[in-house]
Design a protein around this motif. Structure first.
Motif, PDB file in Angstrom:
ATOM      1  N   PRO A 270       0.828  -1.212   0.000  1.00  0.00           N
ATOM      2  CA  PRO A 270       0.000   0.000   0.000  1.00  0.00           C
ATOM      3  C   PRO A 270       0.860   1.259   0.000  1.00  0.00           C
ATOM      4  O   PRO A 270       1.969   1.265   0.522  1.00  0.00           O
ATOM      5  N   CYS A 271       0.326   2.327  -0.613  1.00  0.00           N
ATOM      6  CA  CYS A 271       1.079   3.578  -0.725  1.00  0.00           C
ATOM      7  C   CYS A 271       0.895   4.484   0.487  1.00  0.00           C
ATOM      8  O   CYS A 271       1.817   5.183   0.876  1.00  0.00           O
TER       9      CYS A 271
ATOM     10  N   GLN B 112      -5.285   7.461  -0.999  1.00  0.00           N
ATOM     11  CA  GLN B 112      -4.337   6.353  -1.065  1.00  0.00           C
ATOM     12  C   GLN B 112      -4.251   5.561   0.249  1.00  0.00           C
ATOM     13  O   GLN B 112      -3.660   4.483   0.284  1.00  0.00           O
ATOM     14  N   ASP B 113      -4.843   6.061   1.316  1.00  0.00           N
ATOM     15  CA  ASP B 113      -4.856   5.341   2.586  1.00  0.00           C
ATOM     16  C   ASP B 113      -5.812   4.152   2.499  1.00  0.00           C
ATOM     17  O   ASP B 113      -6.783   4.178   1.744  1.00  0.00           O
ATOM     18  N   GLN B 114      -5.516   3.126   3.277  1.00  0.00           N
ATOM     19  CA  GLN B 114      -6.366   1.943   3.298  1.00  0.00           C
ATOM     20  C   GLN B 114      -6.892   1.725   4.710  1.00  0.00           C
ATOM     21  O   GLN B 114      -6.156   1.883   5.686  1.00  0.00           O
ATOM     22  N   VAL B 115      -8.170   1.332   4.777  1.00  0.00           N
ATOM     23  CA  VAL B 115      -8.804   1.027   6.054  1.00  0.00           C
ATOM     24  C   VAL B 115      -9.291  -0.413   6.001  1.00  0.00           C
ATOM     25  O   VAL B 115      -9.940  -0.820   5.040  1.00  0.00           O
TER      26      VAL B 115
END
Length: 146
Positions: A37-38, A116-119
């Motif tokens: 992930p970025c 670009q964040d992942q949850v």
């Protein structure tokens, strides 16, 4: 018909199998992203198994991926130590003020994120009681007794 000893043995094996199948251990790796992930990686969750799921998520998270952060809420007495994901406890099945605080912590953890964040949301049974955050026209007492 099974003998008494065979019946007990069968029931013990069935019990152990059921507990093993309900455990998140070795069952979550298919949800890990295939590429790094970025952005930030936030883990939130709620339920009676949320702490166990958070601990397993930390265990299987690739070392070369961005570090995890976040918060989960579980039932009193079901906390498991984690390194990066904060574990909170609240009441189940009757909601309490700790559940309100936990629900707000979950919201805070996912506020202000970028595309670009992942949850990742880890949810299991009991989540609704553990994360009660009633709207202003409803009190905690209303949620507890109605």
């Amino acid at each position: 018909m099974l003998s008494h000893d065979n019946a007990i043995n069968f029931l013990q094996q069935l019990f152990c199998y059921t507990i093993e199948e309900a455990s998140p251990m070795n069952k979550m790796s298919k949800w890990i992203p295939q590429k790094n992930p970025c952005g930030q990686v936030i883990v939130v969750g709620a339920g009676k198994a949320a702490a166990a799921m958070a601990a397993e998520w930390e265990r299987i998270w690739p070392q070369d991926y961005p570090p995890l952060s976040g918060v989960v809420v579980t039932r009193y007495g079901h906390s498991i130590p984690t390194k990066h994901i904060k574990v909170l406890e609240a009441s189940h099945p009757l909601p309490d003020s700790a559940g309100q605080t936990a629900a707000q912590a979950l919201l805070n953890a996912v506020s202000g994120l970028n595309p670009q964040d992942q949850v990742y949301y880890l949810v299991s049974g009991g989540a609704s009681a553990l994360t009660t955050l009633p709207v202003s026209s409803i009190t905690l007492a209303d949620k507890q007794y109605n």
